[in-house]
Scaffold this motif. Structure first.
Motif, short mmCIF file in Angstrom:
data_model
loop_
_atom_site.label_atom_id
_atom_site.label_comp_id
_atom_site.label_asym_id
_atom_site.label_seq_id
_atom_site.Cartn_x
_atom_site.Cartn_y
_atom_site.Cartn_z
N TYR A 272 0.88 -1.25 -0.05
CA TYR A 272 -0.05 -0.14 -0.03
C TYR A 272 0.71 1.17 -0.10
N TYR A 273 2.00 1.36 0.68
CA TYR A 273 2.77 2.44 0.91
C TYR A 273 3.46 2.70 -0.23
N LEU A 274 4.19 1.36 -0.84
CA LEU A 274 4.93 1.54 -1.95
C LEU A 274 3.95 2.31 -3.18
N GLU A 275 2.65 1.89 -3.54
CA GLU A 275 1.79 2.57 -4.22
C GLU A 275 1.75 4.29 -4.02
N GLN A 276 1.77 4.53 -2.70
CA GLN A 276 1.76 5.87 -2.43
C GLN A 276 3.10 6.80 -2.79
N ILE A 277 4.06 6.06 -2.59
CA ILE A 277 5.62 6.48 -2.70
C ILE A 277 6.05 6.30 -4.28
N ALA A 278 6.05 5.47 -4.75
CA ALA A 278 6.90 5.06 -5.86
C ALA A 278 6.69 5.94 -7.06
N PRO A 279 5.29 6.58 -7.23
CA PRO A 279 5.27 7.63 -8.20
C PRO A 279 6.09 8.82 -8.18
N ASP A 280 6.79 9.04 -6.83
CA ASP A 280 7.35 10.28 -6.90
C ASP A 280 8.87 10.06 -6.94
N TYR A 281 9.47 8.90 -6.78
CA TYR A 281 10.77 8.63 -6.89
C TYR A 281 11.06 7.29 -7.91
N PRO A 282 12.30 7.45 -8.56
CA PRO A 282 12.83 6.26 -9.03
C PRO A 282 13.43 5.41 -8.00
N MET A 283 13.07 4.05 -8.56
CA MET A 283 13.28 3.12 -7.46
C MET A 283 14.14 1.85 -7.89
N SER A 284 14.92 1.34 -6.93
CA SER A 284 15.65 0.33 -7.25
C SER A 284 15.22 -0.90 -6.22
N PHE A 285 14.98 -2.00 -6.95
CA PHE A 285 14.49 -3.26 -6.29
C PHE A 285 15.64 -4.37 -5.78
N HIS A 286 15.77 -4.36 -4.66
CA HIS A 286 17.14 -5.43 -4.38
C HIS A 286 16.47 -6.46 -3.58
N GLY A 287 16.86 -7.39 -4.29
CA GLY A 287 16.40 -8.97 -3.74
C GLY A 287 17.30 -9.56 -2.73
N ILE A 288 16.73 -10.73 -2.04
CA ILE A 288 17.50 -11.32 -1.15
C ILE A 288 17.22 -12.97 -1.33
N GLY A 289 16.26 -13.23 -2.06
CA GLY A 289 15.70 -14.74 -2.14
C GLY A 289 15.87 -15.32 -3.46
N LEU A 290 16.62 -14.90 -4.33
CA LEU A 290 16.73 -15.54 -5.69
C LEU A 290 17.44 -16.87 -5.59
N SER A 291 18.35 -16.89 -4.66
CA SER A 291 19.44 -17.95 -4.43
C SER A 291 20.15 -18.18 -5.68
N LEU A 292 20.71 -17.15 -6.30
CA LEU A 292 21.34 -17.44 -7.62
C LEU A 292 22.44 -18.40 -7.65
N GLY A 293 23.23 -18.61 -6.34
CA GLY A 293 24.21 -19.59 -6.41
C GLY A 293 23.93 -20.87 -6.20
N SER A 294 22.77 -21.19 -5.88
CA SER A 294 22.29 -22.39 -5.56
C SER A 294 22.37 -23.60 -6.98
N SER A 295 22.62 -24.81 -6.74
CA SER A 295 22.83 -25.78 -7.91
C SER A 295 21.33 -26.34 -8.25
#
Length: 288
Positions: free
Chosen positions: A47-70
């Motif tokens: 909800y808050y992201l919907e209110q704030i995002a229109p006024d700022y460029p955004m960077s989405f930083h993830g921690i769960g893709l587990s890119l190093g997993s086999s």
């Protein structure tokens, strides 16, 4: 999508600061969120992201893709990320040089990767899969480390450079992580930075760490819970002045959060370093 201006300085958007950001609308170059906290479209965070995002460029930083997993990338996780990305169109998307899942179980940590050719091939395949699915470039962040695998086949900068070269992904250079690892493992920060392909660096992270004493030895822990340390500011200043990088910079603070004013003060320090570097560069051009 709101583009982030070159050399911009941003802060992390965290839930205790939602209302203050909405009310004061601070002048920062961009805001960063942790993607997984916004997967639920019916949540307070969303909800808050919907209110704030229109006024700022955004960077989405993830921690769960587990890119190093086999193991294969979680299709469910990837689908949720794409839904979020498609809805808000962030300027940057990033994740970590790590793994964090096994047999469908996700761990509350970013676990290290052995720097071998086999691990590199696996990581490259996973990054390509994610970028193909999202139809977007992602950035990969270097980790903080406390121990080193015995049987490694390449250095961390070499491993990171290979990922970028073989996938076209960008790099997120966390200078605090490099400093933490350098103290813990006793290597040279400058030699590490000399080996990085700086043309691939699109974002820089600055954060605080915690120091522990163990048997009369220093151990630095990447806690993101304090002000940026002076050694990391020094590394940042040197990096900007020597590379003339126009990568954007994020002040990262995730726990024991201060007031918004303190966070903005840290962003102001980074901006001042940026401005000083720009002036010196301009003066050097004029004198030629």
């Amino acid at each position: 999508m709101n583009k982030i201006e070159k050399s911009a300085v941003g802060i992390g958007l965290r839930s205790p600061h939602y209302q203050a950001v909405l009310t004061s609308q601070p002048k920062v170059g961009f805001l960063e969120i942790h993607s997984e906290n916004y997967f639920n479209a019916h949540s307070k965070n969303y909800y808050y992201l919907e209110q704030i995002a229109p006024d700022y460029p955004m960077s989405f930083h993830g921690i769960g893709l587990s890119l190093g997993s086999s193991e294969p990338i979680s299709k469910q996780h990837l689908k949720k990320l794409k839904t979020l990305v498609d809805r808000f169109q962030p300027a940057l998307i990033s994740d970590h040089l790590s793994w964090c899942s096994l047999q469908g179980n996700f761990f509350n940590d970013l676990l290290p990767i052995p720097y071998t050719q086999e691990a590199l091939n696996c990581f490259i395949d996973n990054v390509n899969q994610v970028q193909d699915y999202l139809q977007r470039q992602i950035l990969i962040e270097n980790p903080s480390s406390y121990l080193e695998y015995k049987n490694i086949e390449m250095s961390e900068p070499e491993f990171i450079n290979n990922i970028s070269q073989h996938t076209g992904c960008g790099l997120l250079l966390d200078l605090n992580n490099i400093y933490v690892s350098a103290i813990n493992q006793q290597f040279s920060v400058q030699k590490y930075l000399d080996a990085i392909d700086h043309s691939a660096v699109q974002e820089i992270h600055l954060a605080g760490h915690t120091e522990k004493k163990i048997d009369n030895s220093r151990l630095l822990i990447d806690t993101h819970s304090t002000l940026v340390s002076q050694p990391v500011w020094d590394i940042y200043q040197q990096y900007i002045h020597t590379t003339h990088s126009d990568a954007v910079t994020l002040i990262e603070w995730d726990v024991e959060l201060p007031t918004l004013d303190i966070l903005l003060g840290e962003a102001g320090k980074a901006t001042s370093i940026r401005d000083e570097a720009s002036k010196k560069s301009l003066m050097a051009e004029v004198s030629l």
